[in-house]
Design a protein around this motif. Structure first.
Motif, PDB file in Angstrom:
ATOM      1  N   LYS A 173       9.109  -5.007   6.660  1.00 51.64           N
ATOM      2  CA  LYS A 173      10.208  -4.138   7.078  1.00 51.64           C
ATOM      3  C   LYS A 173      11.522  -4.620   6.454  1.00 51.64           C
ATOM      4  CE  LYS A 173      11.725  -1.058  10.215  1.00 51.64           C
ATOM      5  NZ  LYS A 173      11.093   0.125  10.752  1.00 51.64           N
ATOM      6  N   PHE A 174      11.720  -5.913   6.488  1.00 47.88           N
ATOM      7  CA  PHE A 174      12.950  -6.499   5.948  1.00 47.88           C
ATOM      8  C   PHE A 174      13.096  -6.144   4.462  1.00 47.88           C
ATOM      9  CE2 PHE A 174      15.414 -10.030   4.138  1.00 47.88           C
ATOM     10  CZ  PHE A 174      16.481 -10.076   5.018  1.00 47.88           C
ATOM     11  N   MET A 175      12.030  -6.356   3.721  1.00 48.46           N
ATOM     12  CA  MET A 175      12.108  -6.078   2.286  1.00 48.46           C
ATOM     13  C   MET A 175      12.256  -4.576   2.032  1.00 48.46           C
ATOM     14  SD  MET A 175      12.056  -9.076   1.078  1.00 48.46           S
ATOM     15  CE  MET A 175      11.832  -8.969  -0.668  1.00 48.46           C
TER      16      MET A 175
ATOM     17  N   SER B  79       0.817  -1.204   0.000  1.00 45.94           N
ATOM     18  CA  SER B  79       0.000   0.000   0.000  1.00 45.94           C
ATOM     19  C   SER B  79       0.861   1.268   0.000  1.00 45.94           C
ATOM     20  CB  SER B  79      -0.936  -0.006   1.210  1.00 45.94           C
ATOM     21  OG  SER B  79      -0.188  -0.211   2.381  1.00 45.94           O
ATOM     22  N   ASN B  80       2.105   1.152   0.426  1.00 47.34           N
ATOM     23  CA  ASN B  80       3.010   2.293   0.242  1.00 47.34           C
ATOM     24  C   ASN B  80       4.165   1.828  -0.648  1.00 47.34           C
ATOM     25  OD1 ASN B  80       4.962   0.938   1.812  1.00 47.34           O
ATOM     26  ND2 ASN B  80       4.064   1.749   3.678  1.00 47.34           N
ATOM     27  N   ASP B  81       5.017   2.760  -1.037  1.00 48.79           N
ATOM     28  CA  ASP B  81       6.065   2.419  -2.003  1.00 48.79           C
ATOM     29  C   ASP B  81       7.401   2.108  -1.324  1.00 48.79           C
ATOM     30  OD1 ASP B  81       4.884   2.216  -4.390  1.00 48.79           O
ATOM     31  OD2 ASP B  81       5.340   4.247  -5.082  1.00 48.79           O
ATOM     32  N   SER B  82       7.339   1.644  -0.077  1.00 48.45           N
ATOM     33  CA  SER B  82       8.590   1.425   0.647  1.00 48.45           C
ATOM     34  C   SER B  82       9.370   0.242   0.084  1.00 48.45           C
ATOM     35  CB  SER B  82       8.312   1.211   2.131  1.00 48.45           C
ATOM     36  OG  SER B  82       7.479   0.081   2.305  1.00 48.45           O
TER      37      SER B  82
ATOM     38  N   SER C 153       8.760   3.155   8.398  1.00 49.77           N
ATOM     39  CA  SER C 153       7.760   3.087   9.467  1.00 49.77           C
ATOM     40  C   SER C 153       6.977   1.773   9.477  1.00 49.77           C
ATOM     41  CB  SER C 153       6.790   4.261   9.321  1.00 49.77           C
ATOM     42  OG  SER C 153       6.222   4.221   8.036  1.00 49.77           O
ATOM     43  N   ASN C 154       7.296   0.862   8.572  1.00 50.13           N
ATOM     44  CA  ASN C 154       6.565  -0.406   8.577  1.00 50.13           C
ATOM     45  C   ASN C 154       6.811  -1.153   9.883  1.00 50.13           C
ATOM     46  OD1 ASN C 154       5.335  -0.663   5.854  1.00 50.13           O
ATOM     47  ND2 ASN C 154       7.461  -0.356   5.230  1.00 50.13           N
ATOM     48  N   THR C 155       5.810  -1.863  10.318  1.00 48.19           N
ATOM     49  CA  THR C 155       5.964  -2.604  11.570  1.00 48.19           C
ATOM     50  C   THR C 155       6.023  -4.114  11.348  1.00 48.19           C
ATOM     51  OG1 THR C 155       3.583  -2.456  11.825  1.00 48.19           O
ATOM     52  CG2 THR C 155       4.899  -0.874  13.068  1.00 48.19           C
TER      53      THR C 155
END
Lengths: 488, 137
Positions: free
Chosen positions: A468-470, A71-74, A461-463
């Motif tokens: 988060k790892f990716m 949902s975000n481009d992280s 900011s991913n939890t």
């Protein structure tokens, strides 16, 4: 989300889908289309097909919403969705009935034919054809393939395809022209799609759907083997015959919207295997380029892929024709036996070099350095530890795809023509000599230390742990390829 | 400030040395030693956490090696400063400095306080460090 159904016919079809999958893993996107691969190959044990299906299963598992959220481009690794026809079932292959342990003559009930029909069948099929067992494919005989593959519209699998088809979806067909399965399957699928009628669900939608195809001209040979039915000296004559047929019945009647051609005069002779487990050909640059054709089709504007109804001049019936048929082929800057990034056309470079380099850096870190990496701040912050490495996401699915990625690059490198943009064996103390013909920019901190420094610097900011790892690795590698190679 | 550092270096009576501690206090010698201890700890840790770009130095023993080095430098400085100052002071009074082991003891105390100061500064400033926020733990 619109879908792009990719029919991969025969060994080449599977290998192109494999290349496409690995490109998508590296973060290249299909313009918002979910990819739905449909592999059609009578050779159930075919090594190429098996490898591709395993890769697809692992890709799906990595991308599973339980792990990753886009949902975000992280993170853009694995961003593009790949789905099987039946949701939640890793079934990417269209089953073909009556091919296992069956001779072709049994398939057509040759024994029950009357004398006249037997004579007709003997005109169309040689004794070898009639005696051919089909569980390893059609061994370069499109005349067999055209009969056997004609059944697929009657299969429940095809009905599922029709039922799942929606407005805005597209279809792409991948086949080789010089073998048996692909050469026969491509015009058959196209014809059946364009002539689909009730009671198939969504038949009106499918008939009018944008259809693209790539027909792969000879790009490899096989060694001479008197015991094998496959003879590469016939590849060119078969290609000419098929092209003549396509000229009238495929492109000539504008029944598809985009037709891509690709082939290569530089050829390597593979070991002559008629099929089954032993048919596990090395990945080839042509297959990678063919995968790019699929992406090109996905990026083609809907407006230029419109179809219309046209009355057939000598009859009362109407047929679907493309308003405009796009012919496309693929080229590189010069005829180099070893293709590095600088040999690719600028637009292809732009498409490939950043994503592939990013993903290769990611894979190398996982394979060569992750144990040390776990002691670093980025890992400690997020509690990435040995236990995380042992979980299914990392220890199985991701590791498997990464293994396929490296194997794919190694195969591309040792093939003729070689696609070898990377120094795959760079040591840890020379990490950024990774890209051939690209001198990395100087920095005081280097190699995996610089990699760690970038990972440590990512603010994310991913939890969710996997996400988060990716995200950490996507953002860190993006920064690395920008800073060291100026790949943006 | 001299009072403050005197309290720290003497720590009640724990490190108090009869005569020697009084000489340091009366001649304000705690001040330079204490200031150098605090400033060097702060600068040393600031450099470690924010100026070293390479995360390969993020192991606890790298950090400990650095604070031990800073502590040794401080101990040498304390030994040398206090020794030379008291030499001058006692020479002006035409007498000889009556201490020997006290210099070493004071340097050792300074060494310990430097370690503690470095640790305290680390705990305060490490959190925003890019590469060393998890060092020493």
């Amino acid at each position: 989300m619109a879908k792009l159904y990719v029919f991969g016919i025969g060994g080449t079809g599977s290998r192109v889908i494999k290349s496409l999958t690995l490109l998508l893993a590296s973060g290249i996107e299909a313009n918002g289309h979910d990819i739905v691969p449909i592999i059609i190959d009578p050779d159930i044990a075919n090594g190429d097909v098996t490898r591709t299906i395993e890769l697809l299963k692992n890709y799906r598992q990595v991308r599973n919403q339980r792990y990753l959220d886009f949902s975000n481009d992280s993170n853009k690794f694995y961003k593009n969705k790949i789905e099987p026809l039946e949701n939640n079932e890793d079934n990417f292959r269209m089953p073909l009935n009556g091919v296992s342990d069956n001779k072709f003559k049994d398939y057509i009930d040759y024994g029950t034919l009357d004398r006249k029909n037997k004579a007709l069948a003997s005109l169309l099929f040689s004794e070898d054809n009639l005696e051919a067992k089909m569980d390893v494919g059609f061994k370069g005989n499109p005349n067999i393939g055209s009969v056997v593959l004609n059944q697929f519209v009657d299969s429940p699998y095809f009905k599922q395809f029709a039922a799942s088809f929606q407005e805005g979806d597209r279809i792409f067909i991948v086949s080789s022209i010089f073998g048996g399965t692909g050469a026969a399957g491509f015009p058959l699928i196209l014809k059946n799609l364009r002539e689909l009628a009730d009671p198939f669900p969504n038949c009106a939608l499918i008939k009018r759907a944008p259809v693209g195809a790539i027909t792969v001209l000879p790009y490899f040979g096989v060694t001479t083997d008197t015991n094998s039915k496959i003879d590469s000296s016939t590849f060119i004559s078969k290609t000419k015959a098929a092209l003549t047929y396509y000229n009238k019945n495929v492109s000539g009647n504008r029944s598809l919207n985009a037709l891509y051609y690709i082939g290569d005069q530089m050829k390597k002779d593979y070991t002559n295997n008629e099929g089954s487990i032993a048919q596990k050909n090395d990945a080839h640059f042509v297959e990678l380029a063919a995968a790019l054709a699929i992406l090109d089709f996905a990026h083609t504007s809907a407006g230029s892929l419109r179809n219309r109804l046209e009355r057939i001049p000598d009859g009362d019936t109407e047929r679907i024709v493309a308003e405009r048929l796009h012919y496309k082929d693929f080229g590189i800057k010069r005829n180099a036996p070893e293709v590095t990034f600088d040999v690719l056309a600028d637009i292809t470079q732009q498409q490939l070099k950043k994503s592939l380099t990013q993903y290769l850096l990611f894979v190398k870190y996982q394979r060569e350095y992750i144990k040390t990496g776990l002691t670093k701040a980025w890992a400690k912050d997020n509690r990435f530890d040995e236990m995380f490495l042992g979980e299914l996401f990392y220890g199985s699915y991701l590791r498997n795809v990464n293994g396929y990625f490296i194997e794919w690059l190694q195969e591309l490198e040792r093939n003729d023509r070689a696609f070898c943009p990377f120094n795959l064996n760079t040591e840890a103390n020379n990490l950024f000599n990774l890209v051939k013909n690209v001198k990395p920019k100087f920095s005081f901190t280097n190699n995996y230390n610089l990699f760690d420094s970038e990972l440590n610097g990512v603010k994310d900011s991913n939890t969710q742990k996997e996400q988060k790892f990716m995200a950490l690795f996507y953002q860190a590698t993006a920064q690395l390829v920008k800073n060291k190679f100026n790949f943006k | 400030m001299n009072d403050f550092f005197a309290r720290i270096y003497e720590l009640g009576n724990v490190f108090f040395m009869e005569g020697f501690s009084e000489d340091l206090y009366d001649n304000s010698l705690y001040l330079p030693v204490g200031l150098v201890m605090l400033i060097s700890s702060f600068i040393g840790m600031l450099i470690y956490y924010y100026a070293i770009p390479n995360p390969k130095y993020d192991r606890w023993y790298h950090w400990f090696g650095l604070i031990a080095l800073i502590a040794v430098i401080n101990a040498v400085y304390a030994y040398w400063t206090v020794g030379s100052e008291l030499d001058i002071i006692y020479a002006q009074a035409d007498s000889v400095v009556p201490y020997s082991i006290e210099f070493f003891n004071f340097a050792t105390v300074d060494f310990l306080w430097t370690l503690i100061a470095c640790f305290a500064v680390s705990m305060i400033i490490k959190w925003k460090s890019k590469n060393f926020r998890k060092t020493p733990f």
